[in-house]
Design a protein around this motif. Structure first.
Motif, PDB file in Angstrom:
ATOM      1  N   ARG A 157      -0.001   7.469   3.902  1.00 19.40           N
ATOM      2  CA  ARG A 157      -0.723   8.752   3.788  1.00 19.40           C
ATOM      3  C   ARG A 157       0.212   9.891   4.214  1.00 19.40           C
ATOM      4  NH1 ARG A 157      -6.069   7.937   7.214  1.00 19.40           N
ATOM      5  NH2 ARG A 157      -6.534   9.998   6.317  1.00 19.40           N
ATOM      6  N   GLY A 212       0.815  -1.201   0.000  1.00 15.90           N
ATOM      7  CA  GLY A 212       0.000   0.000   0.000  1.00 15.90           C
ATOM      8  C   GLY A 212       0.851   1.255   0.000  1.00 15.90           C
ATOM      9  N   ALA A 213       0.185   2.396   0.020  1.00 16.44           N
ATOM     10  CA  ALA A 213       0.854   3.696  -0.044  1.00 16.44           C
ATOM     11  C   ALA A 213       0.538   4.483   1.222  1.00 16.44           C
ATOM     12  CB  ALA A 213       0.394   4.468  -1.274  1.00 16.44           C
ATOM     13  N   THR A 257       4.376   8.679  -5.015  1.00 14.08           N
ATOM     14  CA  THR A 257       3.430   7.955  -4.158  1.00 14.08           C
ATOM     15  C   THR A 257       2.398   8.914  -3.574  1.00 14.08           C
ATOM     16  OG1 THR A 257       5.091   6.285  -3.596  1.00 14.08           O
ATOM     17  CG2 THR A 257       3.219   6.517  -2.097  1.00 14.08           C
ATOM     18  N   GLN A 300      -0.004   9.889  -6.321  1.00 14.96           N
ATOM     19  CA  GLN A 300      -0.939   8.827  -6.691  1.00 14.96           C
ATOM     20  C   GLN A 300      -2.122   8.795  -5.731  1.00 14.96           C
ATOM     21  OE1 GLN A 300       0.441   4.954  -8.046  1.00 14.96           O
ATOM     22  NE2 GLN A 300       0.322   6.133  -9.921  1.00 14.96           N
ATOM     23  N   ARG A 301      -1.875   9.132  -4.480  1.00 15.76           N
ATOM     24  CA  ARG A 301      -2.956   9.186  -3.505  1.00 15.76           C
ATOM     25  C   ARG A 301      -3.756  10.475  -3.608  1.00 15.76           C
ATOM     26  NH1 ARG A 301      -3.484   5.707   0.782  1.00 15.76           N
ATOM     27  NH2 ARG A 301      -4.907   7.297   1.591  1.00 15.76           N
ATOM     28  N   GLY A 302      -3.075  11.617  -3.781  1.00 16.15           N
ATOM     29  CA  GLY A 302      -3.750  12.895  -3.612  1.00 16.15           C
ATOM     30  C   GLY A 302      -3.684  13.851  -4.772  1.00 16.15           C
TER      31      GLY A 302
END
Length: 447
Positions: free
Chosen positions: A300, A297-298, A336, A339-341
């Motif tokens: 936060r 996972g990545a 990373t 990619q999440r935000g």
């Protein structure tokens, strides 16, 4: 004195001060004497930094150097599958193998812009000799600032843990060996090249008693605490089943939150956990490439930083992230986060902060290293950014982070050269490679 001039400088100080054409002066005491725009009028050895960027040396906040001898194995496994595949091989480690692996790993880190590295070593075969001493000697030979941790495992498979029975230690023996390592090696001086931390491995390989008593020991001795936490869904399920709580709730229960603690990974954290880490000042070693390699996972990171959690970068591995290039982790951390935000989640300078002052905060060295300011230790890296791979990226910090891994033209630790023109100063890369190759073949019993 050494005067690096005609060079771009990113100080990574609190104001983010930068000099497109500046200088850094290193005093003969190994500390930064001056930094500023233009030329310095002081006398000393002059280094022409044309085409380069000077930054603080990168700080590696999580690693397992012994794993350099087992790279390229269990390439498609989850964390738990990867561990159960490699545990039997690691049971054959000895001081010679660990020394060779550490020499190769630390040499490679230095070439990637790292001037300070920790190591999390938790495998101590009974007939393996003094493996901690072996990696400390390897760090001295490279010239890197070193924060090895005395790890431990005392929860074997028969008692509900993950490691095989022969790889764990007796709890009292592990605590006694940890205290002995602190007494023998730890140097608390501001310019220390060697500090020890206390590092039971993980919730699924360590008893509650060892976690609790390790925290008491570390605080009695005045050293820091480190462990893996919240890396995978499997770990979350283990903690819920065994302890009836999440990993961060468990850490709080056993006394493992505070500004003297930094945790590896922190991938699976809910909002409450992030707030708890921020309010307690507990650090996180962000290892984006290892997390991607194992598919865990990545993290936060945007939320962690926004809640004032100290966040540094770690290459992890070397068998869970074969590249182990700390300079490349700057870009991986930025990617990373985005990619999440999305593209506003992190910029190049924030990534550089993670790799420098963020890492220094995790290791408790923010007053000594991590930014270029007069009085701080002269742990510096000069990156060459005028070649084909970086041409046209006019913003030098953006070139470093977004571009390909840059060559280190000069790396200083306390003002002493450890890399020059892309080559190690104190060790021979071919010899390190040959030693590591022999260690790998002997460990895997490959002729």
């Amino acid at each position: 004195m050494i005067i690096i001039e005609n060079v771009a400088v990113a100080t990574v100080d609190a104001d983010g001060t930068e000099f497109p054409d500046g200088h850094v002066v290193v005093g003969d005491d190994g500390r930064i004497a001056a930094v500023g725009a233009g030329r310095s009028e002081l006398a000393g050895e002059r280094v022409n930094g044309a085409g380069c960027l000077v930054t603080p040396g990168l700080v590696n906040t999580h690693h397992h150097l012994y794993q350099w001898a087992t790279r390229g194995l269990a390439l498609d496994e989850t964390l738990f599958g990867w561990l159960t595949t490699l545990y039997p091989i690691w049971g054959r480690l000895d001081a010679e193998i660990v020394g060779a692996a550490a020499g190769a790993g630390l040499g490679w880190l230095a070439l990637s812009g790292c001037t300070t590295s920790m190591d999390h070593h938790y495998v101590f075969p009974r007939d393996g000799g003094d493996v901690l001493a072996a990696e400390i000697e390897a760090a001295r030979s490279i010239g890197i600032r070193f924060h090895p941790t005395r790890g431990s495992m005392d929860l074997s498979r028969k008692d509900g843990g993950l490691p095989p029975d022969h790889l764990v230690e007796d709890t009292d023996e592990a605590l006694a060996a940890t205290e002995a390592a602190i007494d023998r090696w730890h140097d608390p001086a501001p310019d220390s090249m060697l500090r020890i931390a206390v590092a039971p491995c993980s919730p699924f390989s360590v008893t509650t008693r060892l976690m609790e008593e390790a925290a008491v020991l570390a605080r009695r001795k005045g050293v820091r605490l480190h462990t893996h936490l919240a890396e995978t869904d499997d770990e979350e399920e283990f903690c819920l089943k065994q302890f009836g709580c999440t990993p961060v709730e468990y850490a709080e229960r056993v006394g493992w939150l505070g500004d003297d603690v930094w945790l590896a990974h922190g991938v699976h954290l809910d909002d409450a956990a992030i707030v708890k880490l921020g309010t307690t000042g507990t650090g996180v070693a962000h290892c984006p490439s290892s997390n991607a390699r194992l598919g865990t996972g990545a993290a936060r990171v945007r939320e962690l930083v926004d809640h004032r959690v100290p966040v540094g970068l770690g290459v992890d591995g070397a068998a869970s992230q074969e590249v182990s290039h700390l300079g490349a982790e700057l870009r991986q951390a930025l990617y990373t986060a985005r990619q999440r935000g999305g593209p506003k989640a992190m910029d190049a300078r924030e990534a550089l902060r993670l790799g420098t002052i963020g890492g220094a905060r995790c290791l408790g060295r923010q007053d000594d290293i991590g930014s270029i300011e007069p009085g701080k230790l002269a742990d510096l890296v000069m990156w060459r950014l005028d070649g084909l791979g970086h041409d046209g990226i006019d913003d030098r910090v953006a070139a470093l982070v977004f571009g390909p891994p840059a060559r280190v033209d000069l790396a200083l630790v306390g003002g002493r050269r450890i890399v020059e023109r892309g080559e190690l100063v104190n060790a021979d890369a071919d010899t390190l490679t040959a030693n590591a190759r022999r260690a790998h073949r002997r460990l895997l019993d490959v002729s």
